[in-house]
Design an enzyme around this catalytic site. Structure first.
Site, PDB file in Angstrom:
ATOM      1  N   MET A 125     107.793  44.902  66.050  1.00 41.10           N
ATOM      2  CA  MET A 125     107.859  43.777  65.127  1.00 41.10           C
ATOM      3  C   MET A 125     106.750  43.820  64.073  1.00 41.10           C
ATOM      4  SD  MET A 125     109.142  40.758  67.669  1.00 41.10           S
ATOM      5  CE  MET A 125     109.493  39.614  66.344  1.00 41.10           C
ATOM      6  N   CYS A 126     106.080  44.941  63.983  1.00 41.69           N
ATOM      7  CA  CYS A 126     105.011  45.149  63.009  1.00 41.69           C
ATOM      8  C   CYS A 126     105.622  45.553  61.668  1.00 41.69           C
ATOM      9  CB  CYS A 126     104.071  46.247  63.515  1.00 41.69           C
ATOM     10  SG  CYS A 126     102.738  46.674  62.389  1.00 41.69           S
TER      11      CYS A 126
END
Length: 170
Positions: free
Chosen positions: A41-42
């Site tokens: 989710m970066c």
């Protein structure tokens, strides 16, 4: 613990596979390694596609790409085990090795990342990993030769990988 970690070889370190089984880094002796801490989710997760391209190009030529998911930065890796690799495969076509989720800094940090931080400090000698997608390049002798920031696009690492595969020099 940091002193102990730096005095050992990378090949003395054991890591956990995503299924929880123990994997000795000895398994990778004689290969050039690119070790990356990841988070799906970066904002840098799009690098997974470029990392896969590198894996496709150099895998089987004495090179291995090893991914170690971490939820240590802004809770950007909420998934576990197969969920992580399934997500990466579905969204980025990833087939390289994913290991069990780890801590890269502080209490409970992975011995591998303690070793890497000591052996290949970052900018201005900083030791801790600052964010997801920090990359460590290891030569065929198991020696960390370079650390790359999360902002370094994986394709910029290719010339260094080629030098290590062909001549084991950087």
């Amino acid at each position: 613990m940091k002193t102990e970690a730096i005095n050992k070889s990378i090949y003395d370190i054991t890591v956990k596979a995503k299924d929880g089984s123990e994997v000795s880094m000895e398994k990778y002796r004689g290969k050039v390694l690119l070790i990356v801490n990841t988070a799906t989710m970066c904002g840098f997760a799009k690098q997974l596609g470029s990392l896969q391209d590198i894996h496709d190009r150099f895998g089987g030529k004495g090179f291995e790409l090893l991914a170690f998911p971490s939820n240590q930065f802004a809770n950007q890796e909420p998934r576990d085990g197969d969920e992580i690799s399934d997500f990466c495969k579905m969204n980025y076509g990833v087939t390289f090795n994913f290991f069990d989720k780890i801590r890269v800094n502080g209490e409970g940090a992975s011995p591998l990342f303690i070793y890497l931080q000591e052996a290949a400090p970052g900018l201005l000698g900083s030791k801790s990993v600052k964010w997801n997608f920090t990359k460590f390049l290891i030569n065929k002798n198991g020696i960390p030769v370079k650390r790359y920031s999360p902002m370094t696009p994986p394709e910029k690492i290719i010339p260094d990988i080629v030098k290590l595969i062909e001549k084991n020099e950087l």
